[in-house]
Design a protein around this motif. Sequence first.
Motif, PDB file in Angstrom:
ATOM      1  N   LEU A 114       1.575   4.155  -2.953  1.00  0.00           N
ATOM      2  CA  LEU A 114       1.451   5.605  -2.757  1.00  0.00           C
ATOM      3  C   LEU A 114       2.754   6.304  -3.162  1.00  0.00           C
ATOM      4  O   LEU A 114       2.730   7.346  -3.811  1.00  0.00           O
ATOM      5  N   ARG A 115       3.881   5.693  -2.784  1.00  0.00           N
ATOM      6  CA  ARG A 115       5.172   6.322  -3.114  1.00  0.00           C
ATOM      7  C   ARG A 115       5.478   6.244  -4.609  1.00  0.00           C
ATOM      8  O   ARG A 115       6.241   7.048  -5.129  1.00  0.00           O
ATOM      9  N   CYS A 116       4.886   5.264  -5.286  1.00  0.00           N
ATOM     10  CA  CYS A 116       5.073   5.185  -6.742  1.00  0.00           C
ATOM     11  C   CYS A 116       4.298   6.289  -7.461  1.00  0.00           C
ATOM     12  O   CYS A 116       4.695   6.715  -8.544  1.00  0.00           O
ATOM     13  N   LYS A 141       0.833  -1.217   0.000  1.00  0.00           N
ATOM     14  CA  LYS A 141       0.000   0.000   0.000  1.00  0.00           C
ATOM     15  C   LYS A 141       0.865   1.263   0.000  1.00  0.00           C
ATOM     16  O   LYS A 141       0.654   2.178  -0.780  1.00  0.00           O
ATOM     17  N   SER A 142       1.839   1.239   0.907  1.00  0.00           N
ATOM     18  CA  SER A 142       2.727   2.384   1.027  1.00  0.00           C
ATOM     19  C   SER A 142       3.601   2.525  -0.231  1.00  0.00           C
ATOM     20  O   SER A 142       3.832   3.625  -0.729  1.00  0.00           O
ATOM     21  N   THR A 143       4.034   1.394  -0.766  1.00  0.00           N
ATOM     22  CA  THR A 143       4.810   1.397  -2.011  1.00  0.00           C
ATOM     23  C   THR A 143       3.996   2.010  -3.155  1.00  0.00           C
ATOM     24  O   THR A 143       4.500   2.842  -3.907  1.00  0.00           O
ATOM     25  N   PHE A 189       3.130  12.274   5.457  1.00  0.00           N
ATOM     26  CA  PHE A 189       3.826  11.074   5.909  1.00  0.00           C
ATOM     27  C   PHE A 189       3.343  10.627   7.287  1.00  0.00           C
ATOM     28  O   PHE A 189       2.918  11.437   8.109  1.00  0.00           O
ATOM     29  N   GLN A 190       3.482   9.344   7.502  1.00  0.00           N
ATOM     30  CA  GLN A 190       3.147   8.756   8.799  1.00  0.00           C
ATOM     31  C   GLN A 190       3.875   9.470   9.939  1.00  0.00           C
ATOM     32  O   GLN A 190       3.314   9.721  10.987  1.00  0.00           O
ATOM     33  N   ASN A 191       5.147   9.791   9.710  1.00  0.00           N
ATOM     34  CA  ASN A 191       5.944  10.408  10.786  1.00  0.00           C
ATOM     35  C   ASN A 191       6.102  11.917  10.616  1.00  0.00           C
ATOM     36  O   ASN A 191       7.098  12.492  11.055  1.00  0.00           O
ATOM     37  N   LEU A 202       8.439   8.768  -5.609  1.00  0.00           N
ATOM     38  CA  LEU A 202       9.358   8.636  -4.486  1.00  0.00           C
ATOM     39  C   LEU A 202      10.024   7.265  -4.594  1.00  0.00           C
ATOM     40  O   LEU A 202      11.161   7.063  -4.215  1.00  0.00           O
ATOM     41  N   GLU A 203       9.245   6.315  -5.106  1.00  0.00           N
ATOM     42  CA  GLU A 203       9.789   5.030  -5.574  1.00  0.00           C
ATOM     43  C   GLU A 203       9.528   4.999  -7.065  1.00  0.00           C
ATOM     44  O   GLU A 203       8.438   5.374  -7.503  1.00  0.00           O
ATOM     45  N   ARG A 204      10.491   4.540  -7.816  1.00  0.00           N
ATOM     46  CA  ARG A 204      10.267   4.496  -9.251  1.00  0.00           C
ATOM     47  C   ARG A 204       9.634   3.169  -9.666  1.00  0.00           C
ATOM     48  O   ARG A 204      10.206   2.106  -9.452  1.00  0.00           O
ATOM     49  N   LEU A 257      -1.863  10.473   1.457  1.00  0.00           N
ATOM     50  CA  LEU A 257      -1.652  10.344   2.906  1.00  0.00           C
ATOM     51  C   LEU A 257      -1.304   8.898   3.244  1.00  0.00           C
ATOM     52  O   LEU A 257      -2.087   7.982   2.966  1.00  0.00           O
ATOM     53  N   ASP A 258      -0.134   8.695   3.821  1.00  0.00           N
ATOM     54  CA  ASP A 258       0.342   7.355   4.153  1.00  0.00           C
ATOM     55  C   ASP A 258       0.147   7.093   5.646  1.00  0.00           C
ATOM     56  O   ASP A 258       0.907   7.593   6.468  1.00  0.00           O
ATOM     57  N   GLU A 259      -0.866   6.326   5.960  1.00  0.00           N
ATOM     58  CA  GLU A 259      -1.172   5.998   7.364  1.00  0.00           C
ATOM     59  C   GLU A 259      -1.063   7.241   8.246  1.00  0.00           C
ATOM     60  O   GLU A 259      -0.265   7.284   9.186  1.00  0.00           O
TER      61      GLU A 259
HETATM   62  P1  ADP Z   1       5.021   1.711   6.052  1.00  0.00           P
HETATM   63  O1  ADP Z   1       4.724   1.588   7.522  1.00  0.00           O
HETATM   64  O2  ADP Z   1       4.779   3.056   5.487  1.00  0.00           O
HETATM   65  O3  ADP Z   1       4.428   0.606   5.256  1.00  0.00           O
HETATM   66  P2  ADP Z   1       7.528   0.460   6.527  1.00  0.00           P
HETATM   67  O4  ADP Z   1       7.615   0.649   7.995  1.00  0.00           O
HETATM   68  O5  ADP Z   1       7.145  -0.851   5.944  1.00  0.00           O
HETATM   69  O6  ADP Z   1       6.585   1.591   5.914  1.00  0.00           O
HETATM   70  O7  ADP Z   1       8.892   0.911   5.875  1.00  0.00           O
HETATM   71  C1  ADP Z   1       9.524   2.097   6.239  1.00  0.00           C
HETATM   72  C2  ADP Z   1      10.669   2.333   5.289  1.00  0.00           C
HETATM   73  O8  ADP Z   1      11.520   1.184   5.190  1.00  0.00           O
HETATM   74  C3  ADP Z   1      10.216   2.636   3.881  1.00  0.00           C
HETATM   75  O9  ADP Z   1      11.005   3.706   3.354  1.00  0.00           O
HETATM   76  C4  ADP Z   1      10.482   1.373   3.094  1.00  0.00           C
HETATM   77  O10 ADP Z   1      10.850   1.675   1.754  1.00  0.00           O
HETATM   78  C5  ADP Z   1      11.629   0.757   3.840  1.00  0.00           C
HETATM   79  N1  ADP Z   1      11.528  -0.701   3.826  1.00  0.00           N
HETATM   80  C6  ADP Z   1      10.454  -1.448   4.167  1.00  0.00           C
HETATM   81  N2  ADP Z   1      10.694  -2.748   4.035  1.00  0.00           N
HETATM   82  C7  ADP Z   1      11.980  -2.846   3.614  1.00  0.00           C
HETATM   83  C8  ADP Z   1      12.833  -3.942   3.274  1.00  0.00           C
HETATM   84  N3  ADP Z   1      12.414  -5.205   3.340  1.00  0.00           N
HETATM   85  N4  ADP Z   1      14.085  -3.647   2.870  1.00  0.00           N
HETATM   86  C9  ADP Z   1      14.483  -2.380   2.782  1.00  0.00           C
HETATM   87  N5  ADP Z   1      13.742  -1.312   3.071  1.00  0.00           N
HETATM   88  C10 ADP Z   1      12.507  -1.540   3.485  1.00  0.00           C
END
Ligand code: ADP
Length: 230
Positions: free
Chosen positions: A44-46, A40-42, A86-88, A50-52, A163-165
């Motif tokens: 949103l970042r795509c 889900k977060s991936t 962002f969440q944080n 922010l992620e390609r 909005l991410d969480e």
């Molecule tokens: P969210 O709570 O938003 O889903 P995560 O806590 O899973 O985010 O991840 C926080 C950060 O760590 C993100 O920037 C994510 O890209 C990175 N991340 C998550 N899982 C991995 C992983 N397996 N290896 C490397 N980076 C990761």
Amino acid sequence: MLEISHLKKSYNGQPVLRDVNLTLAQGEVMAIIGPSGTGKSTLLRCVNFLERPESGTIALDELTVDAARATQAQIHALRRRTAMVFQNYNLLRNLTALENVMEPMVTVQRLPRLQARRRALELLDKVGLADKADFYPRRMSGGQQQRVGIARAMGGDAKVILLDEPTSSLDPELIGEVLAVIRQLAEEHTTMVIVTHEMKFAREVADKMIFLEDGVAAGEGTPEEIFERC
Ligand code: ADP
Ligand code: ADP
């Protein structure tokens, strides 16, 4: 207004998003739900690169970006049309609440400082923080910091707020105030995509929900339709 087609993203050869398709109209609020670790977060970042993504297209109004051949100028244009909460919170610690909200207006939009200040004060008022304009983040609660983050996202040229969480770093007693601000924005038809694991909130705020599972949007519909199927 926003159309995501055939979006694909892997980490270390492991596909996370396999073929995600979704559309969102102007003024709609979409909630993305699904199990933890499902991308889900991936996703949103795509949306703002922010992620390609590996492949797929993201179309936002007249801008269409094909991940496979995106130029820096297109990515830059896409980022200006989206704003992330962002969440944080991701506030700058050495700037006040007001300066945090002003910052992108001055550096990205190049608004004159006086104009940026006026607009930032309006936005802080909108999120109920007019009286905290001169506070530094460390003197504010998590809920207040997140509301500053939302005001900052609203301040740019963005067409859609991502909005991410937005409430998951908050103590339960502070969640309500952030939810109230988001709900108010939804009522004003701010276009938003919200990743959340809070079903009750998703149901209350969203016009449309997608359930992400196994790298695809496994379900899409109104909250009522999604909950009937679950
Ligand atoms: P969210 O709570 O938003 O889903 P995560 O806590 O899973 O985010 O991840 C926080 C950060 O760590 C993100 O920037 C994510 O890209 C990175 N991340 C998550 N899982 C991995 C992983 N397996 N290896 C490397 N980076 C990761
Ligand atoms: P969700 O938001 O649904 O919890 P994420 O998008 O954070 O899921 O993560 C989806 C998967 O991708 C997880 O398995 C996570 O560990 C992995 N992941 C996320 N970010 C990275 C990263 N930067 N590098 C490697 N793996 C990552």
